[in-house]
Structures are given as C-alpha cells and as structure tokens.
Scaffold this motif. Structure first.
Motif, PDB file in Angstrom:
ATOM      1  N   ASP A  69     -36.023  -2.831 104.593  1.00 40.73           N
ATOM      2  CA  ASP A  69     -37.430  -2.404 104.627  1.00 40.73           C
ATOM      3  C   ASP A  69     -37.708  -1.299 103.612  1.00 40.73           C
ATOM      4  O   ASP A  69     -38.842  -1.163 103.146  1.00 40.73           O
ATOM      5  CB  ASP A  69     -37.816  -1.920 106.029  1.00 40.73           C
ATOM      6  CG  ASP A  69     -37.879  -3.047 107.053  1.00 40.73           C
ATOM      7  OD1 ASP A  69     -37.881  -4.236 106.648  1.00 40.73           O
ATOM      8  OD2 ASP A  69     -37.905  -2.739 108.264  1.00 40.73           O
ATOM      9  N   PHE A  70     -36.692  -0.500 103.296  1.00 45.43           N
ATOM     10  CA  PHE A  70     -36.875   0.619 102.366  1.00 45.43           C
ATOM     11  C   PHE A  70     -36.341   0.323 100.965  1.00 45.43           C
ATOM     12  O   PHE A  70     -36.325   1.206 100.113  1.00 45.43           O
ATOM     13  CB  PHE A  70     -36.236   1.887 102.929  1.00 45.43           C
ATOM     14  CG  PHE A  70     -37.054   2.509 104.019  1.00 45.43           C
ATOM     15  CD1 PHE A  70     -38.096   3.374 103.717  1.00 45.43           C
ATOM     16  CD2 PHE A  70     -36.819   2.180 105.350  1.00 45.43           C
ATOM     17  CE1 PHE A  70     -38.881   3.926 104.721  1.00 45.43           C
ATOM     18  CE2 PHE A  70     -37.594   2.724 106.358  1.00 45.43           C
ATOM     19  CZ  PHE A  70     -38.631   3.600 106.048  1.00 45.43           C
ATOM     20  N   GLY A  71     -35.902  -0.883 100.729  1.00 47.15           N
ATOM     21  CA  GLY A  71     -35.401  -1.230  99.402  1.00 47.15           C
ATOM     22  C   GLY A  71     -34.092  -0.551  99.062  1.00 47.15           C
ATOM     23  O   GLY A  71     -33.807  -0.281  97.885  1.00 47.15           O
ATOM     24  N   ALA A  72     -33.278  -0.275 100.079  1.00 48.61           N
ATOM     25  CA  ALA A  72     -31.982   0.374  99.836  1.00 48.61           C
ATOM     26  C   ALA A  72     -31.038  -0.597  99.130  1.00 48.61           C
ATOM     27  O   ALA A  72     -30.918  -1.758  99.526  1.00 48.61           O
ATOM     28  CB  ALA A  72     -31.370   0.832 101.161  1.00 48.61           C
ATOM     29  N   ASP A  73     -30.389  -0.120  98.095  1.00 50.95           N
ATOM     30  CA  ASP A  73     -29.387  -0.901  97.384  1.00 50.95           C
ATOM     31  C   ASP A  73     -28.074  -0.757  98.153  1.00 50.95           C
ATOM     32  O   ASP A  73     -27.399   0.276  98.066  1.00 50.95           O
ATOM     33  CB  ASP A  73     -29.245  -0.375  95.955  1.00 50.95           C
ATOM     34  CG  ASP A  73     -28.173  -1.099  95.156  1.00 50.95           C
ATOM     35  OD1 ASP A  73     -27.429  -1.927  95.738  1.00 50.95           O
ATOM     36  OD2 ASP A  73     -28.070  -0.820  93.957  1.00 50.95           O
ATOM     37  N   LEU A  74     -27.714  -1.804  98.892  1.00 51.71           N
ATOM     38  CA  LEU A  74     -26.546  -1.715  99.768  1.00 51.71           C
ATOM     39  C   LEU A  74     -25.222  -1.749  99.023  1.00 51.71           C
ATOM     40  O   LEU A  74     -24.168  -1.596  99.632  1.00 51.71           O
ATOM     41  CB  LEU A  74     -26.616  -2.812 100.838  1.00 51.71           C
ATOM     42  CG  LEU A  74     -27.818  -2.669 101.786  1.00 51.71           C
ATOM     43  CD1 LEU A  74     -27.847  -3.808 102.799  1.00 51.71           C
ATOM     44  CD2 LEU A  74     -27.820  -1.320 102.499  1.00 51.71           C
ATOM     45  N   ASP A  75     -25.272  -1.890  97.692  1.00 50.99           N
ATOM     46  CA  ASP A  75     -24.048  -1.725  96.907  1.00 50.99           C
ATOM     47  C   ASP A  75     -23.678  -0.249  96.785  1.00 50.99           C
ATOM     48  O   ASP A  75     -22.546   0.087  96.436  1.00 50.99           O
ATOM     49  CB  ASP A  75     -24.208  -2.322  95.501  1.00 50.99           C
ATOM     50  CG  ASP A  75     -24.225  -3.843  95.542  1.00 50.99           C
ATOM     51  OD1 ASP A  75     -23.645  -4.429  96.477  1.00 50.99           O
ATOM     52  OD2 ASP A  75     -24.833  -4.435  94.634  1.00 50.99           O
ATOM     53  N   GLY A  76     -24.637   0.637  97.076  1.00 57.47           N
ATOM     54  CA  GLY A  76     -24.372   2.063  96.969  1.00 57.47           C
ATOM     55  C   GLY A  76     -24.862   2.873  98.147  1.00 57.47           C
ATOM     56  O   GLY A  76     -24.791   4.098  98.128  1.00 57.47           O
ATOM     57  N   TRP A  77     -25.368   2.199  99.172  1.00 58.66           N
ATOM     58  CA  TRP A  77     -25.959   2.921 100.305  1.00 58.66           C
ATOM     59  C   TRP A  77     -25.480   2.281 101.596  1.00 58.66           C
ATOM     60  O   TRP A  77     -25.731   1.105 101.847  1.00 58.66           O
ATOM     61  CB  TRP A  77     -27.467   2.851 100.220  1.00 58.66           C
ATOM     62  CG  TRP A  77     -28.248   3.829 101.055  1.00 58.66           C
ATOM     63  CD1 TRP A  77     -27.831   4.502 102.160  1.00 58.66           C
ATOM     64  CD2 TRP A  77     -29.599   4.233 100.840  1.00 58.66           C
ATOM     65  NE1 TRP A  77     -28.835   5.298 102.651  1.00 58.66           N
ATOM     66  CE2 TRP A  77     -29.931   5.144 101.850  1.00 58.66           C
ATOM     67  CE3 TRP A  77     -30.562   3.885  99.887  1.00 58.66           C
ATOM     68  CZ2 TRP A  77     -31.198   5.734 101.941  1.00 58.66           C
ATOM     69  CZ3 TRP A  77     -31.806   4.463  99.971  1.00 58.66           C
ATOM     70  CH2 TRP A  77     -32.124   5.386 100.985  1.00 58.66           C
ATOM     71  N   ALA A  78     -24.787   3.042 102.421  1.00 52.63           N
ATOM     72  CA  ALA A  78     -24.282   2.555 103.704  1.00 52.63           C
ATOM     73  C   ALA A  78     -25.107   3.155 104.845  1.00 52.63           C
ATOM     74  O   ALA A  78     -25.386   4.354 104.846  1.00 52.63           O
ATOM     75  CB  ALA A  78     -22.816   2.933 103.874  1.00 52.63           C
ATOM     76  N   PHE A  79     -25.469   2.318 105.790  1.00 53.30           N
ATOM     77  CA  PHE A  79     -26.170   2.743 107.008  1.00 53.30           C
ATOM     78  C   PHE A  79     -25.184   2.549 108.149  1.00 53.30           C
ATOM     79  O   PHE A  79     -24.713   1.429 108.390  1.00 53.30           O
ATOM     80  CB  PHE A  79     -27.438   1.908 107.210  1.00 53.30           C
ATOM     81  CG  PHE A  79     -28.508   2.234 106.201  1.00 53.30           C
ATOM     82  CD1 PHE A  79     -29.560   3.072 106.541  1.00 53.30           C
ATOM     83  CD2 PHE A  79     -28.446   1.727 104.909  1.00 53.30           C
ATOM     84  CE1 PHE A  79     -30.536   3.394 105.601  1.00 53.30           C
ATOM     85  CE2 PHE A  79     -29.410   2.046 103.967  1.00 53.30           C
ATOM     86  CZ  PHE A  79     -30.466   2.878 104.316  1.00 53.30           C
ATOM     87  N   LEU A  80     -24.863   3.657 108.828  1.00 52.68           N
ATOM     88  CA  LEU A  80     -23.731   3.636 109.752  1.00 52.68           C
ATOM     89  C   LEU A  80     -24.131   3.895 111.197  1.00 52.68           C
ATOM     90  O   LEU A  80     -25.015   4.707 111.492  1.00 52.68           O
ATOM     91  CB  LEU A  80     -22.702   4.683 109.333  1.00 52.68           C
ATOM     92  CG  LEU A  80     -22.181   4.578 107.897  1.00 52.68           C
ATOM     93  CD1 LEU A  80     -21.154   5.666 107.633  1.00 52.68           C
ATOM     94  CD2 LEU A  80     -21.602   3.197 107.621  1.00 52.68           C
ATOM     95  N   THR A  81     -23.421   3.229 112.104  1.00 53.37           N
ATOM     96  CA  THR A  81     -23.569   3.413 113.537  1.00 53.37           C
ATOM     97  C   THR A  81     -22.168   3.470 114.148  1.00 53.37           C
ATOM     98  O   THR A  81     -21.170   3.401 113.421  1.00 53.37           O
ATOM     99  CB  THR A  81     -24.421   2.278 114.159  1.00 53.37           C
ATOM    100  OG1 THR A  81     -24.726   2.600 115.514  1.00 53.37           O
ATOM    101  CG2 THR A  81     -23.733   0.923 114.089  1.00 53.37           C
ATOM    102  N   GLY A  82     -22.097   3.599 115.451  1.00 52.00           N
ATOM    103  CA  GLY A  82     -20.796   3.656 116.106  1.00 52.00           C
ATOM    104  C   GLY A  82     -20.936   4.144 117.535  1.00 52.00           C
ATOM    105  O   GLY A  82     -22.044   4.205 118.083  1.00 52.00           O
ATOM    106  N   ASP A  83     -19.829   4.496 118.117  1.00 54.58           N
ATOM    107  CA  ASP A  83     -19.808   5.004 119.479  1.00 54.58           C
ATOM    108  C   ASP A  83     -20.630   6.294 119.559  1.00 54.58           C
ATOM    109  O   ASP A  83     -20.460   7.179 118.713  1.00 54.58           O
ATOM    110  CB  ASP A  83     -18.351   5.283 119.881  1.00 54.58           C
ATOM    111  CG  ASP A  83     -18.243   5.843 121.279  1.00 54.58           C
ATOM    112  OD1 ASP A  83     -18.318   7.087 121.424  1.00 54.58           O
ATOM    113  OD2 ASP A  83     -18.083   5.041 122.208  1.00 54.58           O
ATOM    114  N   PRO A  84     -21.529   6.415 120.559  1.00 55.79           N
ATOM    115  CA  PRO A  84     -22.384   7.602 120.645  1.00 55.79           C
ATOM    116  C   PRO A  84     -21.618   8.927 120.674  1.00 55.79           C
ATOM    117  O   PRO A  84     -22.056   9.906 120.058  1.00 55.79           O
ATOM    118  CB  PRO A  84     -23.160   7.395 121.951  1.00 55.79           C
ATOM    119  CG  PRO A  84     -23.200   5.909 122.126  1.00 55.79           C
ATOM    120  CD  PRO A  84     -21.880   5.411 121.575  1.00 55.79           C
ATOM    121  N   THR A  85     -20.479   8.959 121.329  1.00 53.56           N
ATOM    122  CA  THR A  85     -19.691  10.193 121.382  1.00 53.56           C
ATOM    123  C   THR A  85     -19.174  10.570 119.998  1.00 53.56           C
ATOM    124  O   THR A  85     -19.211  11.738 119.604  1.00 53.56           O
ATOM    125  CB  THR A  85     -18.507  10.028 122.357  1.00 53.56           C
ATOM    126  OG1 THR A  85     -19.036   9.659 123.642  1.00 53.56           O
ATOM    127  CG2 THR A  85     -17.710  11.306 122.490  1.00 53.56           C
TER     128      THR A  85
END
Length: 195
Positions: free
Chosen positions: A117-133
């Motif tokens: 949605d924001f036009g992020a270039d995923l070759d250089g931009w990582a969006f990360l998630t994981g365990d809440p703790t």
C-alpha cells in the motif's frame, strides 16, 4: 512531540541509553550510541530475519502497526519518500526495517499488504512481526514502549534508529516530523564512513 528536537540520542533512566540532542556539524561523524540490539523476527514473506542479516548496510529501524490511522502511515510514507530518493543505494547498501507493535494482528500477510500500500521496495525494506513478548523486548531494548488502548489502537513511542554497517546504533529520531533531507543525509554519511 513537535517541540522535541528532531534527532535525539536515546535516553533517560527508563531506558538504557542517555538522552542528548544530536547536532553534529556536517563535517563531523555521527555520534556512537553503542551496539544495536539484535532481533530475530518474521518478515512479511514468513522468513526469519535478524539484524545480523543486514551487516554491511546502513539500516533504519522503525516501529509501526498496520491498522494505525494517523501517525504510522505518515512515518511509513515519509520513509517511502526517502527510499525513492536513495536511488540505487536502497536495497544493496541501505535497508529499512519496520517492526510491528501489534503482532497479534499484524501477520506476515497483513504486513505485506501494508508494505504494498505504501510502495515499499521489499528488496530493501523488511516488515517484521513475531511473538508479542519478543516484540516488546526488542522495543524496550531500542527505547520504544507500546501499550494497547481502546478500539485496538496501540500508543507507542515513534522512534527511528539508524544503525551503521558494522551494527552500531548511531542516531535515533523521536517523532515523525524530523527533517527528511537530514535523515537521508545521515544515511548517506554512514555509507561514506564505511568506504
């Protein structure tokens, strides 16, 4: 937060770094805060990602969440603007990392859509998630605090951290209204240092 200095080095007694404003003249190296806290999280593609994976690159780390309707979209849009201005350096030499503060809702699929949605270039931009703790611990180590509030919103510190190619935390910007040209200049100056 408009009255805060655009750039800060983190932080007071609550955190683990001393607070001081950053006003290094253009011809001086950016200050050194200390080793950047590592993380081991899950990307928008479901892959394991750690800070070590970015060795050799200048990295900007931010904290966002996908369902945010005010400040997070502004920060992400600003980062996308800088991404575009970095040209061919973005990806091979400069990387952005956005870590969710709402991991219960921000699955890899949700973050991938947010990135698109924001036009992020995923070759250089990582969006990360994981365990809440683990996310809370990573946030705490960077000096970012978050708490759930009404209607699924998350109040959190808006903090952007710059990490040099050898993994040293150099500068932290508080808020989202920092000067984007200054930010881009800091990224490039960290690249120049590594030549």
């Amino acid at each position: 937060m408009n009255g805060w200095p655009a750039r800060i080095l983190l932080l007071a007694a609550l955190f683990s770094w001393p607070v001081q404003a950053h006003d290094a003249p253009q011809d001086q190296r950016l200050p050194v805060i200390g080793p950047a806290p590592d993380f081991n999280l899950i990307s928008q593609d479901g892959a394991r990602v750690s800070l070590r994976d970015f060795r050799g690159k200048v990295v900007a780390v931010t904290f966002i969440y996908a369902s945010c309707t005010d400040i997070c979209p502004m920060l992400t849009a600003n980062m996308a603007n800088v991404q575009d201005k970095l040209g061919s350096a973005f990806g091979p030499r400069v990387a952005f990392v956005s870590i969710t503060v709402d991991p219960e809702h921000d699955t890899p699929e949700v973050l991938k859509q947010y990135a698109q949605d924001f036009g992020a270039d995923l070759d250089g931009w990582a969006f990360l998630t994981g365990d809440p703790t683990i996310i809370r611990e990573v946030g705490r180590k960077y000096g970012m605090f978050a708490r759930k509030v009404a209607e699924g919103n998350v109040d959190h510190t808006f903090l952007t951290s710059l990490i040099d190619p050898i993994g040293t935390l150099r500068v932290q910007y508080l808020g989202v209204r920092f000067d984007l040209e200054e930010f881009r200049g800091d990224l490039l100056s960290l690249l120049d240092e590594s030549k």
